[in-house]
Design a protein around this motif. Structure first.
Motif, short mmCIF file in Angstrom:
data_model
loop_
_atom_site.label_atom_id
_atom_site.label_comp_id
_atom_site.label_asym_id
_atom_site.label_seq_id
_atom_site.Cartn_x
_atom_site.Cartn_y
_atom_site.Cartn_z
N PHE A 191 0.83 -1.21 0.00
CA PHE A 191 0.00 0.00 0.00
C PHE A 191 0.86 1.26 0.00
O PHE A 191 1.93 1.29 0.62
CB PHE A 191 -0.90 0.03 1.24
N GLU A 192 0.36 2.26 -0.69
CA GLU A 192 0.93 3.60 -0.63
C GLU A 192 -0.21 4.59 -0.44
O GLU A 192 -1.12 4.67 -1.27
CB GLU A 192 1.71 3.94 -1.91
N LYS A 193 -0.18 5.29 0.68
CA LYS A 193 -1.21 6.30 1.00
C LYS A 193 -2.62 5.74 0.85
O LYS A 193 -3.51 6.37 0.28
CB LYS A 193 -1.02 7.54 0.14
N LYS B 9 3.79 -4.95 7.90
CA LYS B 9 4.98 -4.16 8.19
C LYS B 9 4.90 -2.84 7.45
O LYS B 9 4.25 -2.72 6.41
CB LYS B 9 6.25 -4.91 7.80
N SER B 10 5.57 -1.82 8.00
CA SER B 10 5.54 -0.50 7.39
C SER B 10 6.73 0.33 7.86
O SER B 10 7.10 0.27 9.04
CB SER B 10 4.25 0.23 7.75
N PRO B 11 7.30 1.14 6.96
CA PRO B 11 8.37 2.06 7.36
C PRO B 11 7.86 3.21 8.23
O PRO B 11 8.64 3.91 8.86
CB PRO B 11 8.92 2.57 6.03
N VAL B 12 6.52 3.39 8.26
CA VAL B 12 5.94 4.46 9.09
C VAL B 12 5.02 3.86 10.15
O VAL B 12 4.03 4.46 10.55
CB VAL B 12 5.19 5.49 8.23
N SER B 13 5.38 2.68 10.63
CA SER B 13 4.58 2.00 11.64
C SER B 13 4.52 2.81 12.93
O SER B 13 5.52 3.38 13.38
CB SER B 13 5.18 0.62 11.93
N SER C 277 0.82 3.16 4.51
CA SER C 277 1.75 2.60 3.53
C SER C 277 2.53 1.45 4.16
O SER C 277 2.90 1.51 5.34
CB SER C 277 2.74 3.68 3.06
N GLY C 278 2.78 0.42 3.36
CA GLY C 278 3.51 -0.74 3.86
C GLY C 278 3.05 -1.99 3.14
O GLY C 278 2.48 -1.94 2.05
#
Length: 411
Positions: free
Chosen positions: A231-233, A363-367, A345-346
């Motif tokens: 996902f993105e946004k 998982k996500s870089p902005v978790s 996003s993730g």
């Protein structure tokens, strides 16, 4: 003088085939048949020839699948939309797109009216006409099912089938399978006929041939299958690491979901016009996407933003179901929804197994999930002092204690 032109939303089914012929005879007008390709697959085969043979002066068959996925399905799914806790709004969300294109064609062709085959008891008449009112109030609308002359001639589907046979109009409806279907990229719906009995069991083995997009869970593979959605946004942009367009995502997920018996819904819903109706739906890809999106949000969306958005799900769902897609309040809600999705996003991993969509990792870089804070062990970050909870609970309990004291004093 040139004849009046009417743009008809034409599916090639029983109702619109009969209506095309009836409009031409009744209004002595040119009938421009319009079919939106929004994922009906082979239902579109031979449609242009059939419409012309039935009396259409011109036929539009426009491929709107990409627009449908990108500008209608995806924004709706960002909002977490679910009508009455079950329905993913597959028919509802298609109507504003169809009506929007009808209006465009009517203006381009100089037509004075658009027409549709929605019955006077259903939701679609409202959806078509509210969209037309929002986008082109100067264009008239003809709804044959609400005209007394039409209803007198066709009090039921049996009379329509006889009329079609008399005029050599081939239709798929029959006394053996009188139920109505509506298919698009998001789902297929079934209603009327034997389904009007809410005790009738469409999931029974002997009724399996009714379904189109999915196998029954009993017939699904015994081996589970994993799928990863990126996902993105708030939008799914890849499956198993392969970048895909919204249209491609929906097509792939429909195949996967159908293979594993996912997305069948049988419900009695509340129509906007006031009655209850029974509908059976297949939404295999949408069910997977809905589940994945929610799991992505659980990791990345702020609590209060999520709860605020969630408090609006019922309202947003009603707006889509009732036909207010182009209403200012839906557009305003969409702006809030878009803001809520900026960090959604993730990657979500799901396990598909016999009708079930099972979470298998996210998982996500902005978790926003911090295992150091959430741990039941010692908190190495010291970001949370458990002792602080004492005051937190005491303050939240204050009004409860006061209220309890008042109730006890009455006794």
């Amino acid at each position: 003088m040139a004849k009046e032109k009417i743009v008809l939303a034409y599916s090639g089914g029983l109702d619109t085939s009969v209506i095309l012929k009836w409009l031409k005879e009744t209004y002595d007008a040119e009938i421009i048949a319009f079919t939106a390709d929004i994922g009906q697959k082979d239902e579109l085969d031979g449609l242009e020839e059939k419409a012309l043979a039935t009396g259409a002066s011109k036929v539009y068959i426009d491929d709107l699948r990409a627009e449908f996925a990108k500008d209608f399905i995806y924004p709706m799914f960002q909002a977490g939309t679910l009508y009455e806790g079950q329905y993913l709004l597959g028919t509802s969300i298609a109507r504003p797109l169809i009506a929007k294109r009808m209006v465009d064609i009517a203006r381009a062709e100089g037509a004075t009216a658009i027409a549709h085959g929605a019955t006077g008891k259903g939701n679609d008449q409202v959806r078509f006409e509210l969209t037309a009112a929002a986008l082109a109030p100067e264009i008239g609308v003809i709804a044959p099912w609400r005209l007394e002359a039409f209803r007198e001639q066709f009090p039921g589907r049996a009379e329509m089938i006889a009329y079609a046979e008399k005029h050599g109009i081939p239709v798929t409806a029959s006394a053996a399978k009188p139920y109505s279907t509506d298919r698009n990229l998001l789902h297929i719906s079934f209603e009327s006929g034997m389904l009007e009995d809410p005790w009738f069991d469409p999931s029974a083995e002997e009724n399996e041939d009714m379904y189109v997009l999915s196998v029954s869970p009993e017939r699904a593979p015994d081996q589970a299958e994993y799928v990863e959605l990126t996902f993105e946004k708030g939008d799914c942009v890849a499956l198993n690491g392969e970048a895909l367009s919204p249209l491609e995502v929906m097509e792939r997920l429909n195949e996967l979901g159908g293979k594993h018996g996912i997305g069948r819904v049988d419900m009695v819903e509340n129509r906007f016009v006031g009655m209850k109706s029974r509908g059976v739906y297949e939404t295999p890809g949408g069910t997977i996407l809905f589940t994945a999106h929610r799991k992505m949000e659980s990791l990345t969306m702020d609590r209060e933003v999520m709860h605020l958005r969630d408090s609006l799900i019922a309202k947003y769902s009603q707006l889509v179901y009732n036909g207010f897609w182009f209403a200012p309040e839906r557009l305003a809600l969409q702006a809030l929804v878009a803001e809520s999705q900026k960090n959604v996003s993730g990657v979500v991993r799901l396990k598909l197994y016999k009708g079930n969509v099972i979470g298998a990792g996210v998982k996500s870089p902005v978790s926003l999930y911090n295992p150091d804070i959430a741990t039941m062990e010692a908190d190495p970050s010291q970001a949370y002092d458990q002792g602080d909870a004492t005051g937190f609970i005491r303050l939240n309990a204050l009004r409860l204690k006061v209220s309890s004291g008042v109730e006890q004093s009455k006794n």
